[in-house]
Motif scaffolding. Structure first.
Motif, PDB file in Angstrom:
ATOM      1  N   ALA A   1       0.836  -1.194   0.000  1.00 48.43           N
ATOM      2  CA  ALA A   1       0.000   0.000   0.000  1.00 48.43           C
ATOM      3  C   ALA A   1       0.875   1.251   0.000  1.00 48.43           C
ATOM      4  CB  ALA A   1      -0.915  -0.005   1.226  1.00 48.43           C
ATOM      5  N   PRO A   2       0.398   2.355  -0.561  1.00 54.54           N
ATOM      6  CA  PRO A   2       1.181   3.597  -0.549  1.00 54.54           C
ATOM      7  C   PRO A   2       1.512   4.020   0.879  1.00 54.54           C
ATOM      8  CG  PRO A   2      -0.747   3.785  -1.979  1.00 54.54           C
ATOM      9  CD  PRO A   2      -0.906   2.514  -1.225  1.00 54.54           C
ATOM     10  N   GLY A   3       2.803   4.189   1.158  1.00 57.57           N
ATOM     11  CA  GLY A   3       3.227   4.563   2.490  1.00 57.57           C
ATOM     12  C   GLY A   3       3.815   3.423   3.303  1.00 57.57           C
ATOM     13  N   GLN A   4       3.803   2.216   2.764  1.00 56.19           N
ATOM     14  CA  GLN A   4       4.421   1.106   3.490  1.00 56.19           C
ATOM     15  C   GLN A   4       5.933   1.089   3.247  1.00 56.19           C
ATOM     16  OE1 GLN A   4       1.754  -2.368   2.418  1.00 56.19           O
ATOM     17  NE2 GLN A   4       1.629  -2.474   4.657  1.00 56.19           N
ATOM     18  N   TYR A   5       6.628   0.216   3.968  1.00 58.38           N
ATOM     19  CA  TYR A   5       8.080   0.166   3.862  1.00 58.38           C
ATOM     20  C   TYR A   5       8.563  -1.273   3.748  1.00 58.38           C
ATOM     21  CZ  TYR A   5       8.133  -0.964   8.927  1.00 58.38           C
ATOM     22  OH  TYR A   5       7.946  -1.543  10.164  1.00 58.38           O
ATOM     23  N   LEU A   6       9.849  -1.423   3.468  1.00 59.74           N
ATOM     24  CA  LEU A   6      10.488  -2.742   3.467  1.00 59.74           C
ATOM     25  C   LEU A   6      11.635  -2.737   4.460  1.00 59.74           C
ATOM     26  CD1 LEU A   6      13.375  -2.257   1.924  1.00 59.74           C
ATOM     27  CD2 LEU A   6      12.052  -2.621  -0.139  1.00 59.74           C
ATOM     28  N   GLN A   7      12.135  -3.911   4.762  1.00 58.97           N
ATOM     29  CA  GLN A   7      13.330  -4.049   5.581  1.00 58.97           C
ATOM     30  C   GLN A   7      14.423  -4.726   4.765  1.00 58.97           C
ATOM     31  OE1 GLN A   7      12.018  -4.310  10.208  1.00 58.97           O
ATOM     32  NE2 GLN A   7      11.910  -6.238   9.085  1.00 58.97           N
TER      33      GLN A   7
ATOM     34  N   ILE B   1      20.125  -7.891  -2.902  1.00 65.35           N
ATOM     35  CA  ILE B   1      19.939  -7.692  -1.467  1.00 65.35           C
ATOM     36  C   ILE B   1      18.684  -8.430  -1.024  1.00 65.35           C
ATOM     37  CG2 ILE B   1      18.504  -5.612  -1.548  1.00 65.35           C
ATOM     38  CD1 ILE B   1      21.583  -5.796   0.652  1.00 65.35           C
ATOM     39  N   GLU B   2      18.717  -8.945   0.210  1.00 69.60           N
ATOM     40  CA  GLU B   2      17.529  -9.586   0.779  1.00 69.60           C
ATOM     41  C   GLU B   2      16.627  -8.511   1.387  1.00 69.60           C
ATOM     42  OE1 GLU B   2      16.643 -12.974   0.950  1.00 69.60           O
ATOM     43  OE2 GLU B   2      18.263 -13.170  -0.527  1.00 69.60           O
ATOM     44  N   VAL B   3      15.341  -8.586   1.067  1.00 68.91           N
ATOM     45  CA  VAL B   3      14.388  -7.625   1.620  1.00 68.91           C
ATOM     46  C   VAL B   3      13.145  -8.354   2.121  1.00 68.91           C
ATOM     47  CG1 VAL B   3      15.169  -5.723   0.163  1.00 68.91           C
ATOM     48  CG2 VAL B   3      13.322  -7.193  -0.641  1.00 68.91           C
ATOM     49  N   GLU B   4      12.500  -7.742   3.103  1.00 67.60           N
ATOM     50  CA  GLU B   4      11.208  -8.195   3.595  1.00 67.60           C
ATOM     51  C   GLU B   4      10.176  -7.109   3.330  1.00 67.60           C
ATOM     52  OE1 GLU B   4      12.407 -11.046   7.408  1.00 67.60           O
ATOM     53  OE2 GLU B   4      11.594  -9.036   7.737  1.00 67.60           O
ATOM     54  N   LEU B   5       9.017  -7.505   2.820  1.00 67.59           N
ATOM     55  CA  LEU B   5       7.936  -6.563   2.560  1.00 67.59           C
ATOM     56  C   LEU B   5       6.628  -7.303   2.340  1.00 67.59           C
ATOM     57  CD1 LEU B   5       7.964  -5.182  -1.082  1.00 67.59           C
ATOM     58  CD2 LEU B   5       9.416  -7.072  -0.426  1.00 67.59           C
ATOM     59  N   PRO B   6       5.501  -6.585   2.470  1.00 66.82           N
ATOM     60  CA  PRO B   6       5.384  -5.190   2.888  1.00 66.82           C
ATOM     61  C   PRO B   6       5.232  -5.089   4.403  1.00 66.82           C
ATOM     62  CG  PRO B   6       3.248  -5.995   2.192  1.00 66.82           C
ATOM     63  CD  PRO B   6       4.209  -7.146   2.014  1.00 66.82           C
ATOM     64  N   LEU B   7       5.595  -3.923   4.927  1.00 69.27           N
ATOM     65  CA  LEU B   7       5.501  -3.654   6.354  1.00 69.27           C
ATOM     66  C   LEU B   7       4.942  -2.253   6.560  1.00 69.27           C
ATOM     67  CD1 LEU B   7       9.049  -5.003   7.076  1.00 69.27           C
ATOM     68  CD2 LEU B   7       7.036  -5.955   8.185  1.00 69.27           C
TER      69      LEU B   7
END
Length: 233
Positions: free
Chosen positions: A32-38, A87-93
């Motif tokens: 969603a607009p405004g979410q982030y990843l790690q 790079i390893e990423v986690e999403l969405p958060l």
């Protein structure tokens, strides 16, 4: 939330210390607009960055990373991206994404690269067939060169009648005619009816804390103030 290996498509310098990073995901992971990843640097080392793009651009997404030389938190991420090309990423958060349908005027407040959070929300809202409410973006920075999308935002404000762009500089040049000082003070000076708006904010925790306290004191219901930093202050 899902962890995936993303490919680094682009690392582009926007200023001396801010970089635009484009990642390509192996699959379409909606957010969603405004979410982030790690960014996963280790099992217990996960570093959050707002997603600056919208889901319409998937499987690619955009990050804005402020990496001052003495900021190892961010510079180490860029170094790994450059070295490995992935790079390893986690999403969405994140739970501070744009609330739809939009029923109140939107006020977006960004400090520095907190702009990436508001940029995702702004793009998503302006892309809608109709914009039923006005949206105002306040972007605070030390100097004009820090506002790396300044001209782009000016053009958007000319194109969309519902959008107003308010840059705020702490240390302006002598020919600056815009707002000066702290970004939240510019908001308070121009927005008399905070309680009628939904406000989205991103920046340093100290800035978000000041905004929360000042705006609630001016009558803003806390439920109408949105930002993931609020959960930590």
């Amino acid at each position: 939330m899902k962890q995936v290996t993303s490919q680094v498509v682009t690392i582009e310098a926007l200023t001396e210390v801010v970089y635009r990073v484009v990642l390509a995901l192996p699959e379409r992971l909606n957010f969603a607009p405004g979410q982030y990843l790690q960014v996963v640097m280790g099992e217990r080392d996960k570093r959050p960055f707002s997603i600056a793009s919208t889901a319409t651009e998937l499987p690619q997404l955009e990050l804005h990373i402020g990496a001052h030389p003495d900021n190892a938190y961010a510079t180490e991420v860029l170094e790994r991206m450059r070295e490995h090309g992935q790079i390893e990423v986690e999403l969405p958060l994140g739970s501070a994404s744009l609330i739809e349908p939009v029923t109140r005027p939107l006020i977006l407040i960004a400090g520095g690269t907190g702009f990436s959070y508001t940029w995702s929300i702004l793009q998503a809202y302006l892309a809608q067939a109709e914009q039923p409410q006005p949206v105002t973006l306040y972007w605070g920075a030390k100097q004009l060169s820090d506002l790396y999308y300044h001209e782009r935002l000016q053009k958007l404000a000319e194109r969309y009648a519902q959008f107003s762009y308010r840059p705020v500089l702490e240390y302006p040049d002598s020919d600056w005619s815009g707002a000066t000082g702290l970004v939240h003070m510019a908001v308070l000076a121009e927005q008399a009816e905070l309680a009628h708006a939904d406000i989205y904010v991103a920046g340093r925790f100290e800035m978000v804390r000041v905004i929360r306290d000042a705006f609630v004191a001016q009558g803003l219901p806390i439920a109408q103030l949105h930002g993931d930093a609020l959960a930590f202050i």
